[in-house]
Structure formats: structure tokens, C-alpha cells
Motif scaffolding. Structure first.
Motif, PDB file in Angstrom:
ATOM      1  N   ARG A  44       0.780  -1.363   0.025  1.00  0.00           N
ATOM      2  CA  ARG A  44       0.109   0.111  -0.163  1.00  0.00           C
ATOM      3  C   ARG A  44       0.624   1.121  -0.046  1.00  0.00           C
ATOM      4  NH1 ARG A  44       0.416  -2.075   5.164  1.00  0.00           N
ATOM      5  NH2 ARG A  44       0.744  -0.648   6.856  1.00  0.00           N
ATOM      6  N   SER A  45       0.480   2.306  -0.415  1.00  0.00           N
ATOM      7  CA  SER A  45       0.838   3.701  -0.383  1.00  0.00           C
ATOM      8  C   SER A  45       0.873   4.195   0.864  1.00  0.00           C
ATOM      9  CB  SER A  45       0.265   4.502  -1.567  1.00  0.00           C
ATOM     10  OG  SER A  45      -1.085   4.812  -1.180  1.00  0.00           O
ATOM     11  N   HIS A  46       1.925   5.239   1.236  1.00  0.00           N
ATOM     12  CA  HIS A  46       1.917   6.178   2.234  1.00  0.00           C
ATOM     13  C   HIS A  46       1.602   7.389   1.907  1.00  0.00           C
ATOM     14  CE1 HIS A  46       2.262   2.434   4.840  1.00  0.00           C
ATOM     15  NE2 HIS A  46       3.111   2.149   4.115  1.00  0.00           N
ATOM     16  N   ARG A  47       1.208   8.398   2.675  1.00  0.00           N
ATOM     17  CA  ARG A  47       1.454   9.871   2.576  1.00  0.00           C
ATOM     18  C   ARG A  47       2.904  10.411   2.590  1.00  0.00           C
ATOM     19  NH1 ARG A  47      -2.943  12.767   6.357  1.00  0.00           N
ATOM     20  NH2 ARG A  47      -1.976  11.334   7.565  1.00  0.00           N
ATOM     21  N   PRO A  48       3.183  11.481   1.994  1.00  0.00           N
ATOM     22  CA  PRO A  48       4.451  11.898   2.150  1.00  0.00           C
ATOM     23  C   PRO A  48       4.714  12.412   3.743  1.00  0.00           C
ATOM     24  CG  PRO A  48       3.683  12.759   0.185  1.00  0.00           C
ATOM     25  CD  PRO A  48       2.775  11.865   0.975  1.00  0.00           C
ATOM     26  N   ALA A  49       3.681  12.768   4.353  1.00  0.00           N
ATOM     27  CA  ALA A  49       3.430  13.222   5.769  1.00  0.00           C
ATOM     28  C   ALA A  49       3.951  11.955   6.671  1.00  0.00           C
ATOM     29  CB  ALA A  49       2.434  13.952   6.191  1.00  0.00           C
ATOM     30  N   THR A  50       3.583  10.633   6.369  1.00  0.00           N
ATOM     31  CA  THR A  50       4.005   9.707   7.128  1.00  0.00           C
ATOM     32  C   THR A  50       5.353   9.462   7.026  1.00  0.00           C
ATOM     33  OG1 THR A  50       1.541   8.699   6.670  1.00  0.00           O
ATOM     34  CG2 THR A  50       3.526   7.128   7.266  1.00  0.00           C
ATOM     35  N   TYR A  51       5.906   9.544   5.795  1.00  0.00           N
ATOM     36  CA  TYR A  51       7.416   9.210   5.773  1.00  0.00           C
ATOM     37  C   TYR A  51       8.135  10.261   6.631  1.00  0.00           C
ATOM     38  CZ  TYR A  51       6.483   5.874   2.023  1.00  0.00           C
ATOM     39  OH  TYR A  51       6.009   4.714   1.094  1.00  0.00           O
ATOM     40  N   ALA A  82       5.283   4.042 -15.453  1.00  0.00           N
ATOM     41  CA  ALA A  82       6.025   5.148 -15.133  1.00  0.00           C
ATOM     42  C   ALA A  82       5.065   6.017 -14.376  1.00  0.00           C
ATOM     43  CB  ALA A  82       6.000   5.992 -16.480  1.00  0.00           C
ATOM     44  N   PRO A  83       3.500   5.941 -14.445  1.00  0.00           N
ATOM     45  CA  PRO A  83       2.807   6.837 -13.459  1.00  0.00           C
ATOM     46  C   PRO A  83       2.758   6.359 -12.003  1.00  0.00           C
ATOM     47  CG  PRO A  83       1.678   6.207 -15.582  1.00  0.00           C
ATOM     48  CD  PRO A  83       2.892   5.541 -15.607  1.00  0.00           C
ATOM     49  N   LEU A  84       2.795   5.032 -11.950  1.00  0.00           N
ATOM     50  CA  LEU A  84       3.045   4.485 -10.681  1.00  0.00           C
ATOM     51  C   LEU A  84       4.297   4.699 -10.178  1.00  0.00           C
ATOM     52  CD1 LEU A  84       1.603   0.964 -11.460  1.00  0.00           C
ATOM     53  CD2 LEU A  84       0.348   2.595  -9.832  1.00  0.00           C
ATOM     54  N   VAL A  89       7.969   7.478  -6.197  1.00  0.00           N
ATOM     55  CA  VAL A  89       8.986   8.324  -5.861  1.00  0.00           C
ATOM     56  C   VAL A  89       8.539   9.585  -5.066  1.00  0.00           C
ATOM     57  CG1 VAL A  89      10.919   9.710  -6.899  1.00  0.00           C
ATOM     58  CG2 VAL A  89      10.413   7.193  -7.492  1.00  0.00           C
ATOM     59  N   ARG A  90       7.383  10.064  -5.335  1.00  0.00           N
ATOM     60  CA  ARG A  90       6.935  11.513  -4.806  1.00  0.00           C
ATOM     61  C   ARG A  90       6.562  11.084  -3.206  1.00  0.00           C
ATOM     62  NH1 ARG A  90       3.977  12.280  -9.561  1.00  0.00           N
ATOM     63  NH2 ARG A  90       2.050  11.233  -8.646  1.00  0.00           N
ATOM     64  N   GLU A  91       6.068  10.001  -2.972  1.00  0.00           N
ATOM     65  CA  GLU A  91       5.852   9.758  -1.612  1.00  0.00           C
ATOM     66  C   GLU A  91       6.907   9.470  -0.842  1.00  0.00           C
ATOM     67  OE1 GLU A  91       3.434   6.063  -2.189  1.00  0.00           O
ATOM     68  OE2 GLU A  91       1.560   7.484  -3.196  1.00  0.00           O
ATOM     69  N   ILE A  92       7.783   8.815  -1.312  1.00  0.00           N
ATOM     70  CA  ILE A  92       9.261   8.265  -0.394  1.00  0.00           C
ATOM     71  C   ILE A  92      10.051   9.542   0.069  1.00  0.00           C
ATOM     72  CG2 ILE A  92       8.784   5.865  -0.687  1.00  0.00           C
ATOM     73  CD1 ILE A  92      11.261   6.105  -2.867  1.00  0.00           C
ATOM     74  N   ALA A  93       9.855  10.472  -1.124  1.00  0.00           N
ATOM     75  CA  ALA A  93      10.744  11.738  -1.042  1.00  0.00           C
ATOM     76  C   ALA A  93      10.483  12.248   0.269  1.00  0.00           C
ATOM     77  CB  ALA A  93      10.408  12.701  -1.975  1.00  0.00           C
ATOM     78  N   LEU A 128      15.647   9.227  -9.068  1.00  0.00           N
ATOM     79  CA  LEU A 128      16.343   9.106  -7.708  1.00  0.00           C
ATOM     80  C   LEU A 128      17.522  10.125  -7.676  1.00  0.00           C
ATOM     81  CD1 LEU A 128      16.117   5.437  -6.916  1.00  0.00           C
ATOM     82  CD2 LEU A 128      14.467   7.319  -6.180  1.00  0.00           C
ATOM     83  N   SER A 129      17.851  10.974  -6.713  1.00  0.00           N
ATOM     84  CA  SER A 129      18.955  11.366  -6.249  1.00  0.00           C
ATOM     85  C   SER A 129      20.345  10.379  -6.351  1.00  0.00           C
ATOM     86  CB  SER A 129      18.984  12.358  -5.140  1.00  0.00           C
ATOM     87  OG  SER A 129      19.257  11.418  -4.080  1.00  0.00           O
TER      88      SER A 129
END
Length: 243
Positions: A44-51, A82-84, A89-93, A128-129
Motif C-alpha cells: 500500500r502507499s503512504h502519504r509523504p507526511a507519514t514518511y 511510469a505513473p506508478l 518516488v513522490r511519496e518516499i521523498a 532518484l538522487s
């Protein structure tokens, strides 16, 4: 620095004395071990705020590895995702500098197909960086052939050393040599069996032989179903000193 941790940061009751103090399991875990692998992202996905909250709760030198969603690895099988991948990548940032490794685990039926692999790893690397490394755990024998090894090395992708190994050489790190990533799932009973003192001593010796080179080294215990991962990780850390 050798990164030692578990899949997740759960502290079983029997291991609690090794993780003293107050706070959440994550905070107590991160005071003892220096890495964790986030596997929940596979499902499942997580919100950026969770990370962001997770990153804020650990010491500055703590590191996370994050597993790529099965929607990419198992459903899309790396193609047309690509969309997934962008969303992931946006989330885990949200982890910021604590994000150190992105882990791709492939299904056992997924054989090596060079165009698909190269296209995907190029796309992932470009999102990714340079500070974030990539590890791949293939589970089909074709990924252990020379052409696959060379392709992984060329795309700066480390092949995971896994236990139990699914092919000859699978117990040793491969691919790109800038990262060594070990995943210990438990044997003979996967996800359950603990590693005994002799197993851990042999593992510590492997790390000692690698000491002095420039590769990043990770060891993640995934034998969590029986609660064996946390005590195994703590025992290995003790054998290696304060890595």
C-alpha cells in the motif's frame, strides 16, 4: 558503516530488553539499530507526511530502505509503470536524507529480459538522487547469468544476496559493487527460522573480509514471523561492534 536492521521495526516481547527506554517501537529500535527496511510499501502507499514523521523520529544517521510496490514489480512486471513509479518516488521523498536504498523484489516467475530491465532501471535511476542506491532481489535463475550481472552493474543496481539462495551464487552480493545488500529470510523455514550463533559468526566474518572497501553494506533480517529478526540483528551488531 555497516547497516544492520530488520524488515519493519517491530520489537517482539522477548527482545524488548535489548531495546530499552521510552517512546514508540520505532524510536526505541532506532536507538539500537541503524537501519530499517520498509516493506509495507509493497502492499500500500503512504502519504509523504507519514514518511516525514518516520524520518523525524529517528537519529540523523539512521537509514531507511523502501520496497517498491508490487503493483510495479508483480502486476505491471516493470513495464508501462511510469505513473506508478512517479507516485511512489513522490511519496518516499518525504524521508528526505534518511532514504538511502530503494529495493525491488521480483516474483519467482520473472525471468531476465534485457530491454524491460534496462528501461525500468534507467527510469528508476533518473527519478532518484545520486545519494539513493538501488538493490534488486531477483528470484529467477536467469538473473544470475553474466549478461544480467553486467546489466545491473552498468545501471548501478546491486543484486541482493539472499538466504535461502535460489540459484548458485545467490548467497553473495552481485551486480553493482557500490552496494552490498543482504536479505536474510530465515532457513530452513522462510520468514520463521532464527539464525544461530554459528550462522551469525560466519556472517560477521563475511563483513570483516569486506572491510576497507568503499561499498555500502546492509544486512536486513526478514525472519520476522517468529520474532527472530530483532534479536538476530542485535546479536550481529554485537559481533561487529557498534557499526
Amino acid at each position: 558503516m555497516i547497516r544492520i536492521g530488520t524488515a519493519g521495526w517491530s520489537i517482539p516481547r522477548e527482545a524488548a530488553p535489548a531495546f530499552p527506554g521510552s517512546g514508540t517501537h520505532r524510536e526505541r529500535y532506532a536507538a539500537v539499530l541503524n537501519a530499517a527496511e520498509i516493506n509495507s510499501t509493497f502492499y500500500r502507499s503512504h502519504r509523504p507526511a507519514t514518511y516525514q514523521r518516520w524520518a523525524a523520529s529517528v537519529p540523523a544517521d539512521f537509514a531507511f530502505a523502501v520496497k517498491i510496490p508490487k503493483a510495479i514489480s508483480h502486476t505491471a512486471r516493470l513495464a508501462g509503470a511510469a505513473p506508478l513509479l512517479d507516485a511512489f518516488v513522490r511519496e518516499i521523498a518525504g524521508l528526505g536524507d534518511a532514504l538511502r536504498v530503494v529495493l525491488l523484489q521480483l516474483p519467482p516467475s520473472f525471468g531476465y529480459h534485457e530491454p524491460t530491465a534496462l528501461t525500468f532501471f534507467t527510469a528508476l535511476r533518473g527519478r532518484l538522487s545520486d545519494a539513493v542506491q538501488i538493490a534488486c532481489e531477483p528470484r529467477h535463475a536467469s538473473w544470475f547469468a553474466a549478461d544480467a550481472e553486467a546489466a545491473l552493474a552498468d545501471r548501478r543496481v546491486a543484486r541482493v544476496a539472499a538466504d535461502p539462495a535460489i540459484a548458485p551464487g545467490g548467497d553473495r552480493p552481485g551486480g553493482w559493487t557500490g552496494l552490498r545488500y543482504r536479505r536474510l529470510h530465515g532457513a530452513p523455514r522462510t520468514y520463521y527460522s532464527p539464525y544461530d550463533a554459528a550462522d551469525l559468526a560466519a556472517l560477521a566474518m563475511s563483513f570483516a573480509k569486506e572491510d576497507g572497501d568503499q561499498a555500502s553494506s546492509w544486512c536486513i533480517f526478514d525472519n520476522t514471523a517468529s520474532g527472530a529478526a530483532a534479536p538476530n540483528a542485535v546479536a550481529l551488531r554485537s559481533l561487529l561492534g557498534s557499526s
